[in-house]
Design a protein around this motif. Sequence first.
Motif, short mmCIF file in Angstrom:
data_model
loop_
_atom_site.label_atom_id
_atom_site.label_comp_id
_atom_site.label_asym_id
_atom_site.label_seq_id
_atom_site.Cartn_x
_atom_site.Cartn_y
_atom_site.Cartn_z
N CYS A 24 39.90 -85.74 -73.88
CA CYS A 24 38.75 -86.64 -73.96
C CYS A 24 39.18 -88.09 -74.20
O CYS A 24 38.69 -89.00 -73.56
CB CYS A 24 37.82 -86.15 -75.07
SG CYS A 24 36.29 -87.07 -75.23
N ASN A 27 40.59 -89.66 -71.17
CA ASN A 27 39.71 -89.57 -70.01
C ASN A 27 40.40 -88.88 -68.83
O ASN A 27 40.35 -89.36 -67.69
CB ASN A 27 39.18 -90.94 -69.61
CG ASN A 27 38.33 -91.53 -70.71
OD1 ASN A 27 37.47 -90.87 -71.25
ND2 ASN A 27 38.58 -92.78 -71.06
N PHE A 46 37.49 -90.16 -65.75
CA PHE A 46 36.36 -89.65 -66.51
C PHE A 46 36.02 -90.60 -67.65
O PHE A 46 36.73 -91.57 -67.90
CB PHE A 46 36.69 -88.26 -67.08
CG PHE A 46 37.18 -87.30 -66.04
CD1 PHE A 46 36.31 -86.73 -65.12
CD2 PHE A 46 38.53 -86.96 -65.96
CE1 PHE A 46 36.76 -85.86 -64.15
CE2 PHE A 46 38.99 -86.08 -65.00
CZ PHE A 46 38.11 -85.53 -64.10
N ASN A 47 34.94 -90.32 -68.36
CA ASN A 47 34.53 -91.10 -69.52
C ASN A 47 34.09 -90.10 -70.60
O ASN A 47 32.93 -89.78 -70.70
CB ASN A 47 33.40 -92.05 -69.15
CG ASN A 47 32.95 -92.90 -70.31
OD1 ASN A 47 33.63 -92.99 -71.33
ND2 ASN A 47 31.79 -93.53 -70.18
N ASN A 48 35.05 -89.59 -71.35
CA ASN A 48 34.83 -88.57 -72.38
C ASN A 48 34.56 -87.19 -71.78
O ASN A 48 33.50 -86.59 -72.01
CB ASN A 48 33.71 -88.95 -73.35
CG ASN A 48 34.07 -90.13 -74.21
OD1 ASN A 48 35.17 -90.18 -74.75
ND2 ASN A 48 33.16 -91.07 -74.33
N PRO A 49 35.52 -86.64 -71.02
CA PRO A 49 35.35 -85.29 -70.51
C PRO A 49 35.36 -84.29 -71.67
O PRO A 49 36.07 -84.50 -72.65
CB PRO A 49 36.57 -85.10 -69.60
CG PRO A 49 37.61 -86.00 -70.17
CD PRO A 49 36.84 -87.19 -70.69
N THR A 50 34.57 -83.24 -71.55
CA THR A 50 34.45 -82.29 -72.64
C THR A 50 34.60 -80.83 -72.24
O THR A 50 35.03 -80.02 -73.05
CB THR A 50 33.09 -82.46 -73.34
OG1 THR A 50 32.08 -82.47 -72.34
CG2 THR A 50 33.03 -83.75 -74.14
N ASP A 65 31.34 -84.34 -68.27
CA ASP A 65 31.71 -85.66 -68.78
C ASP A 65 30.53 -86.23 -69.55
O ASP A 65 29.54 -86.65 -68.97
CB ASP A 65 32.07 -86.55 -67.58
CG ASP A 65 32.57 -87.91 -67.97
OD1 ASP A 65 32.17 -88.43 -69.03
OD2 ASP A 65 33.37 -88.48 -67.20
N ASN A 68 29.54 -90.16 -69.03
CA ASN A 68 28.81 -90.51 -67.82
C ASN A 68 27.61 -89.60 -67.58
O ASN A 68 26.86 -89.82 -66.63
CB ASN A 68 29.72 -90.45 -66.59
CG ASN A 68 30.73 -91.56 -66.59
OD1 ASN A 68 30.43 -92.69 -66.94
ND2 ASN A 68 31.96 -91.25 -66.19
N TYR A 72 31.77 -83.15 -62.60
CA TYR A 72 32.66 -83.48 -61.49
C TYR A 72 33.30 -82.22 -60.93
O TYR A 72 33.51 -81.24 -61.65
CB TYR A 72 33.78 -84.42 -61.96
CG TYR A 72 33.26 -85.77 -62.38
CD1 TYR A 72 33.00 -86.76 -61.44
CD2 TYR A 72 33.01 -86.04 -63.71
CE1 TYR A 72 32.51 -87.99 -61.82
CE2 TYR A 72 32.53 -87.28 -64.10
CZ TYR A 72 32.28 -88.25 -63.15
OH TYR A 72 31.79 -89.47 -63.54
#
Length: 188
Positions: A24, A27, A46-50, A65, A68, A72
């Motif tokens: 995370c 990214n 990414f922008n904070n993938p979880t 993510d 966002n 994806y």
Amino acid sequence: ATGFGNLFQLLMSPDGVILFIVDCSNNAVKAMDTSTNVVTTFATGFNNPTGITMSPTGLELYVSDRGNDDIYKIDVVSKEVTTLVSTGLKDPYGIAASGDGLKLYVADSGNHMIKVVSLATQVVYVVAGTGTLGSADGTGDGASFAQPKDVVLAPEGAVLYAVDGRSSGRVRIIALATGKVTTLCGSA
């Protein structure tokens, strides 16, 4: 390039060779070759993938993510990243692919719901949850969640298990045919 930040989830490739790591803070999705323990960056942007899951064929990865509010798709061979879903989610966390490869189940934390994405149409549907913070058992929109964080589909595909967030500390089960939500364990 291979340092780690805040790690969220792991996923093993079907052949057991590659361990995918959701990072995370950086990214990125990283990949570790389990025979050598060498870690490389597999996908970025990414922008904070979880969350992460894989298609039944093993040819696509899906990444949630929360920064966002997107899901994806990553082509495992080419490593191409494309946006699969960009509306209808808020702070998506855990995701699970159906065994038939037709759906993705999503812990939609910010909306306090469990949702499903049709991979054929990219349309997002509510499986269960009112959309307001709560912990009530019930059916469909008669049940409530408190920032659900993860989902796991049972092998036969008839039920979905959900970790119901930080504030409620519950494991819930959802009968997919009816949308009935029942608390299995935990309490507020």
